[in-house]
Design an enzyme around this catalytic site. Structure first.
Site, short mmCIF file in Angstrom:
data_model
loop_
_atom_site.label_atom_id
_atom_site.label_comp_id
_atom_site.label_asym_id
_atom_site.label_seq_id
_atom_site.Cartn_x
_atom_site.Cartn_y
_atom_site.Cartn_z
N SER A 145 -4.61 -1.61 -5.25
CA SER A 145 -4.26 -2.57 -4.48
C SER A 145 -3.97 -0.79 -3.24
O SER A 145 -4.63 -0.09 -3.27
CB SER A 145 -2.95 -2.85 -4.32
OG SER A 145 -2.83 -3.71 -3.43
N LYS B 238 -6.49 2.74 -2.42
CA LYS B 238 -6.81 3.33 -0.82
C LYS B 238 -6.07 4.42 -1.82
O LYS B 238 -6.64 5.68 -0.79
CB LYS B 238 -6.12 2.41 -0.10
CG LYS B 238 -6.43 1.17 0.29
CD LYS B 238 -5.67 0.33 1.21
CE LYS B 238 -4.99 -1.44 0.64
NZ LYS B 238 -6.50 -2.21 1.03
N TRP C 46 -9.68 -11.46 -0.92
CA TRP C 46 -9.13 -11.13 -0.26
C TRP C 46 -9.15 -9.59 -0.07
O TRP C 46 -9.33 -9.01 1.17
CB TRP C 46 -6.99 -10.82 -0.77
CG TRP C 46 -6.25 -10.30 0.57
CD1 TRP C 46 -5.77 -9.33 0.43
CD2 TRP C 46 -6.77 -11.00 2.40
NE1 TRP C 46 -4.43 -8.93 1.86
CE2 TRP C 46 -5.15 -9.79 2.54
CE3 TRP C 46 -6.38 -12.14 3.11
CZ2 TRP C 46 -4.82 -10.28 3.85
CZ3 TRP C 46 -6.72 -11.85 3.90
CH2 TRP C 46 -5.55 -10.93 4.13
N HIS D 72 -5.63 -10.41 -8.32
CA HIS D 72 -5.21 -9.09 -8.16
C HIS D 72 -4.74 -8.14 -9.11
O HIS D 72 -3.36 -9.05 -8.90
CB HIS D 72 -5.17 -9.26 -7.15
CG HIS D 72 -4.90 -8.20 -6.03
ND1 HIS D 72 -5.68 -6.67 -5.36
CD2 HIS D 72 -3.07 -7.52 -6.02
CE1 HIS D 72 -5.27 -6.09 -5.11
NE2 HIS D 72 -3.79 -6.51 -4.50
C1 GCU Z 1 -1.86 -6.89 0.79
C2 GCU Z 1 -2.69 -5.49 1.62
C3 GCU Z 1 -3.55 -5.53 0.69
C4 GCU Z 1 -3.30 -5.08 -0.10
C5 GCU Z 1 -1.84 -5.16 -0.96
C6 GCU Z 1 -0.96 -4.36 -1.99
O1 GCU Z 1 -2.17 -8.03 0.13
O2 GCU Z 1 -2.85 -7.08 2.40
O3 GCU Z 1 -4.09 -4.40 1.90
O4 GCU Z 1 -4.00 -4.07 -1.32
O5 GCU Z 1 -1.22 -5.91 -0.31
O6 GCU Z 1 -1.18 -3.13 -2.10
O7 GCU Z 1 -1.06 -4.98 -2.96
#
Ligand code: GCU
Length: 426
Positions: free
Chosen positions: A256, A260, A347, A403
């Site tokens: 998540s 990144k 998402w 997720h």
């Molecule tokens: C939120 C956010 C995402 C991210 C996620 C996470 O959902 O919008 O961009 O990846 O948190 O880090 O769990």
């Protein structure tokens, strides 16, 4: 910290493929002036140009040097048969010699299979503290800021005993060490707290003069800070022989927002031998121009501190960006890259993650990926059920479910490690 719901209430994500604006991806293999890139040597220059674009337009600029000190805090030789559990303190020192700033202490947990020769490793940041990885009562509890979980596993923004083991499903240490890999993890909040603090705390706080010297729009966000911290941890692995981890065989993994981060760490630090993006989505592996699920505008509203301010220009204006996320993936070439998605994680736009992975392949091919592997990537279409695509150093997989970072994800990543990482050892 977290979603500022009030600001973002009006955002309605699009999940309809037919409503995607028409877009063209910036070519990975052409310079900004339009000249094409046809040799590995030219890619070296284009790579530097691409890295700079991501620094200036997406993540912000961090210093190109680091200063650390390592202290081995404990080594538990009998933690599990054949596995030693180490805890380390990595002190990241202030960059500006004259400053009176205290070093930032980052706690590292390393489960290392005992071996006559140094072992490969997967290094990943965790969300809640090293003590959440399992119930080992000796694991230290972070003293830095944590997100208030409101489920009893934290006391407001403080980590507490009750959090022990709550993230264990994401850190299958036995599976990892059984396969010959060390599992190394660090709590991300030890490196930089996950809220907008005006560059005061965490790694940003170690370099006030450097940050002040940058144009405001290029100042580094948290993702750049966390990635910098990962490089500091890799420095520590290199410097700590008694860990018995081969620093040339370390894969960097993240889920998540931390996916990144692992992509950016792999891009900025070519020492990482393998780069793993798990469900990284917007600002990670997913093509921004698709604007499916989370968009640049939405992420910059909910999490303005993750990126640099120049990224705000691309809110609802993704095609104006000189880069897209396939180029972030390509910055790991020719090293092993794994992109993992999950079916119910719309998402993060699984298809956008797949398409970015696919669009990075020409760079891998230019750098020597065999033509038959390149063909596998080129001819692939988006997976529809749980499965994995392997093509030399490139792997994409889709997991059934939500997720998360699950055993199946780890199995895929360790399989890629077996092919691409361990085979490189002497
Ligand atoms: C939120 C956010 C995402 C991210 C996620 C996470 O959902 O919008 O961009 O990846 O948190 O880090 O769990």
């Amino acid at each position: 910290a977290g979603d500022s719901q009030a600001q973002t209430k009006k955002f309605v994500p699009n999940y309809d493929e037919s409503k995607i604006p028409s877009y063209e991806l910036p070519p990975a293999l052409a310079f900004q002036n339009g000249d094409s890139v046809t040799t590995a040597e030219e890619w070296g220059k284009r790579r530097a140009e691409t890295l700079r674009l991501f620094e200036e337009h997406v993540f912000g600029i961090m210093p190109d040097h680091r200063r650390i000190q390592v202290k081995l805090v404990r080594s538990d030789k009998d933690f599990r048969p054949g596995v030693t559990r180490h805890e380390l303190d990595v002190s990241i020192l202030p960059l500006e010699a004259s400053s009176e700033i205290a070093p930032l202490v980052v706690q590292v947990l390393a489960d290392v299979p005992q071996s006559a020769t140094p072992v490969p490793a997967i290094l990943g940041l965790n969300f809640q503290g090293n003590h959440t990885v399992d119930e080992d009562p000796k694991l230290r509890i972070p003293t830095s800021w944590v997100r208030d979980r409101r489920d009893g596993s934290t006391d407001g923004n403080k980590a507490i005993e009750k959090g022990r083991g709550v993230a264990s499903s994401r850190w299958p240490s036995s599976m990892i060490t059984d396969r010959g890999y060390a599992m190394i993890t660090v709590y991300y909040g030890d490196i930089d707290p996950d809220f907008d603090d005006g560059f005061k705390n965490g790694v940003h706080g170690l370099m006030p003069a450097f940050i002040a010297s940058l144009p405001e729009e290029h100042r580094p966000g948290s993702i750049a800070g966390w990635a910098y911290g990962l490089s500091c941890v890799l420095d520590a692995i290199e410097q700590t022989e008694s860990l018995n981890v081969d620093a040339a065989q370390v894969g960097v993994l993240g889920h998540s927002r931390l996916g990144k981060t692992s992509l950016w760490a792999g891009a900025t630090d070519p020492r990482f031998g393998m780069v793993i993006s798990n469900d990284s989505g917007c600002g990670g592996a997913a093509i921004s121009r698709r604007a499916i699920g989370e968009t640049v505008g939405r992420i910059n509203t909910s999490f303005p501190h993750w990126f640099c301010d120049a990224y705000l220009q691309y809110n609802e204006n993704e095609s104006a960006s000189p880069v897209d996320q396939h180029q972030l993936i390509a910055l790991s070439a020719p090293r092993a890259i794994a992109v993992g998605s999950a079916t119910e994680d719309e998402w993060a736009d699984p298809k956008g993650e797949f398409l970015a992975w696919q669009a990075a392949a020409p760079v891998y091919e230019l750098l020597g990926m065999p033509a038959e592997d390149a063909k596998v990537v080129r001819d692939a279409s988006m997976l529809t059920e749980q499965s994995v695509l392997n093509a030399g150093p490139m792997q994409y997989h889709l997991r059934e479910g939500k997720h998360d970072l699950a055993d199946y994800d780890w199995e895929c990543y360790l399989d890629l490690g077996d092919r691409a990482l361990q085979s490189k050892s002497p």
